[in-house]
Scaffold this motif. Structure first.
Motif, PDB file in Angstrom:
ATOM      1  N   GLN A 244       2.695  -2.476  -1.885  1.00 11.16           N
ATOM      2  CA  GLN A 244       1.453  -2.589  -2.909  1.00 11.16           C
ATOM      3  C   GLN A 244       0.019  -2.119  -2.365  1.00 11.16           C
ATOM      4  O   GLN A 244      -0.693  -1.269  -3.008  1.00 11.16           O
ATOM      5  N   LEU A 245      -0.073  -2.472  -0.870  1.00 12.85           N
ATOM      6  CA  LEU A 245      -0.967  -2.050  -0.499  1.00 12.85           C
ATOM      7  C   LEU A 245      -1.189  -0.381   0.067  1.00 12.85           C
ATOM      8  O   LEU A 245      -2.051   0.175  -0.435  1.00 12.85           O
ATOM      9  N   GLU A 246      -0.157   0.326   0.065  1.00 10.06           N
ATOM     10  CA  GLU A 246       0.033   1.365   0.099  1.00 10.06           C
ATOM     11  C   GLU A 246       0.022   2.441  -1.118  1.00 10.06           C
ATOM     12  O   GLU A 246      -0.746   3.451  -1.244  1.00 10.06           O
ATOM     13  N   GLU A 247       0.220   1.660  -2.158  1.00 12.01           N
ATOM     14  CA  GLU A 247       0.087   2.080  -3.662  1.00 12.01           C
ATOM     15  C   GLU A 247      -1.287   2.231  -3.715  1.00 12.01           C
ATOM     16  O   GLU A 247      -2.079   3.182  -4.475  1.00 12.01           O
ATOM     17  N   LEU A 248      -1.893   1.064  -3.433  1.00 11.22           N
ATOM     18  CA  LEU A 248      -3.427   0.887  -4.022  1.00 11.22           C
ATOM     19  C   LEU A 248      -4.283   2.042  -2.980  1.00 11.22           C
ATOM     20  O   LEU A 248      -5.205   2.807  -3.709  1.00 11.22           O
ATOM     21  N   LEU A 249      -4.038   2.324  -1.650  1.00  5.90           N
ATOM     22  CA  LEU A 249      -4.499   3.186  -0.921  1.00  5.90           C
ATOM     23  C   LEU A 249      -4.333   4.856  -1.726  1.00  5.90           C
ATOM     24  O   LEU A 249      -5.007   5.596  -1.742  1.00  5.90           O
ATOM     25  N   GLY A 250      -2.944   4.913  -2.070  1.00  8.46           N
ATOM     26  CA  GLY A 250      -2.677   6.075  -2.381  1.00  8.46           C
ATOM     27  C   GLY A 250      -3.449   6.432  -3.808  1.00  8.46           C
ATOM     28  O   GLY A 250      -3.500   7.730  -3.987  1.00  8.46           O
ATOM     29  N   ASN A 251      -3.756   5.520  -4.409  1.00  9.77           N
ATOM     30  CA  ASN A 251      -4.518   5.710  -5.824  1.00  9.77           C
ATOM     31  C   ASN A 251      -5.996   6.681  -5.440  1.00  9.77           C
ATOM     32  O   ASN A 251      -6.615   7.456  -5.974  1.00  9.77           O
ATOM     33  N   TYR A 252      -6.601   6.620  -3.968  1.00 12.68           N
ATOM     34  CA  TYR A 252      -7.483   7.293  -3.604  1.00 12.68           C
ATOM     35  C   TYR A 252      -7.296   8.414  -2.622  1.00 12.68           C
ATOM     36  O   TYR A 252      -8.138   8.701  -1.796  1.00 12.68           O
ATOM     37  N   GLY A 253      -5.992   8.618  -2.449  1.00  9.48           N
ATOM     38  CA  GLY A 253      -5.655   9.940  -1.527  1.00  9.48           C
ATOM     39  C   GLY A 253      -5.346   9.434  -0.290  1.00  9.48           C
ATOM     40  O   GLY A 253      -5.547  10.478   0.676  1.00  9.48           O
TER      41      GLY A 253
END
Length: 297
Positions: A244-253
């Protein structure tokens, strides 16, 4: 004749409203920045010292007296909490008020408290391992409080609780952050049902657990609406998988890479452990004030 001259001089001096600071380091003199702030005050501010009248800290009182003399907007008061419990209860909402503490207030809802220990600067004595007073910090703390209570808007930092995350108190940074005129609030995303409207910045510091899907969505919605977030990660504490945390970060590259930085210079790490780095200031505008003040990193 000599007596007449002395009396004449005393009479003239008594008519001068200014107070001379004859200490070697001009300990009590207000800085130009402080005088500019006082000159620009457009609201009345009451600065109240907790304790019995006559028992105030003499050094702090001298600074307060000079500030009051420099601005008609400053009113000084001394209140004994034991005889004014209602007053103390009103202003103790942000923490315990002890004798010697100061309350800087525009109203009962817009105020800032200063702990008596924050009115001085301290340093650890390497021989006795005791904290020792090094200088007076009253003017700086009072100026910060005046800026806080007279500001049209105060930036609010909402610190996410839960997920084994750290708080500012864990880092000993509450006073430092509030001293820069940020309002600090705890944020329970589950109880709040999202990020509140008054959150200017959200801080998630070193979570030890992954976010829930619901809370990750709350943060995603907040950021999509122009919100700001500071995320601190300690890879030694972060779980092996945090989708979940990594997907959130992934939204911003952004992504999390579990890498270890090792120092090759034996003079720049501690106790034969090349991953315990000894940082060194290099020249940059961002760190220049820290370097010039010789602050530890």
């Amino acid at each position: 004749a000599a007596l007449a001259i002395v009396v004449g001089i005393n009479l003239v001096v008594d008519q001068i409203p200014a107070r001379l600071d004859l200490t070697q380091d001009r300990l009590y003199s207000l800085s130009d920045q402080t005088r500019k702030l006082l000159d620009g005050l457009d609201v009345d501010v009451t600065i109240t010292t907790l304790g019995r009248p006559g028992n105030e800290d003499k050094l702090v009182k001298e600074v307060l007296d000079r500030m009051a003399a420099a601005s008609r907007r400053i009113r000084l008061a001394t209140v004994a909490p034991e005889t004014n419990p209602g007053w103390a209860k009103t202003y103790a909402k942000t923490g315990t008020l002890s004798e010697g503490s100061i309350v800087v207030a525009v109203s009962e809802t817009k105020y800032k408290t200063i702990n008596r220990y924050d009115l001085y600067n301290y340093q650890m004595n390497q021989q006795t391992y005791q904290q020792e007073v090094t200088s007076l910090a009253a003017e700086q703390r009072l100026v910060s409080a005046l800026q806080f209570v007279t500001a049209e808007k105060v930036v609010t930092v909402s610190v996410v609780k839960g997920y084994d995350a750290r708080s500012l108190a864990d880092y000993g940074l509450v006073s430092a952050v509030e001293g820069q005129n940020y309002a600090v609030k705890e944020l329970d995303l589950i109880a709040a049902g999202g990020v509140p409207a008054d959150a200017d910045v959200v801080l998630l510091a070193n979570p030890g657990l992954d976010l829930s899907a619901a809370d990750a969505e709350h943060l995603r919605t907040y950021l999509a609406g122009g919100g700001r977030m500071v995320l601190l990660l300690d890879l030694a504490q972060l779980p092996g998988r945090a989708p979940q945390l990594e997907e959130l970060l992934g939204n911003y590259g952004l992504g999390v890479q579990r890498l270890l930085v090792i120092e090759g210079d034996a003079n720049r790490f501690v106790y034969n452990r090349p991953f315990y780095l000894l940082p060194k200031y290099e020249y940059h505008d961002l760190v220049a004030p820290l370097s010039e003040a010789d602050l530890p990193m």
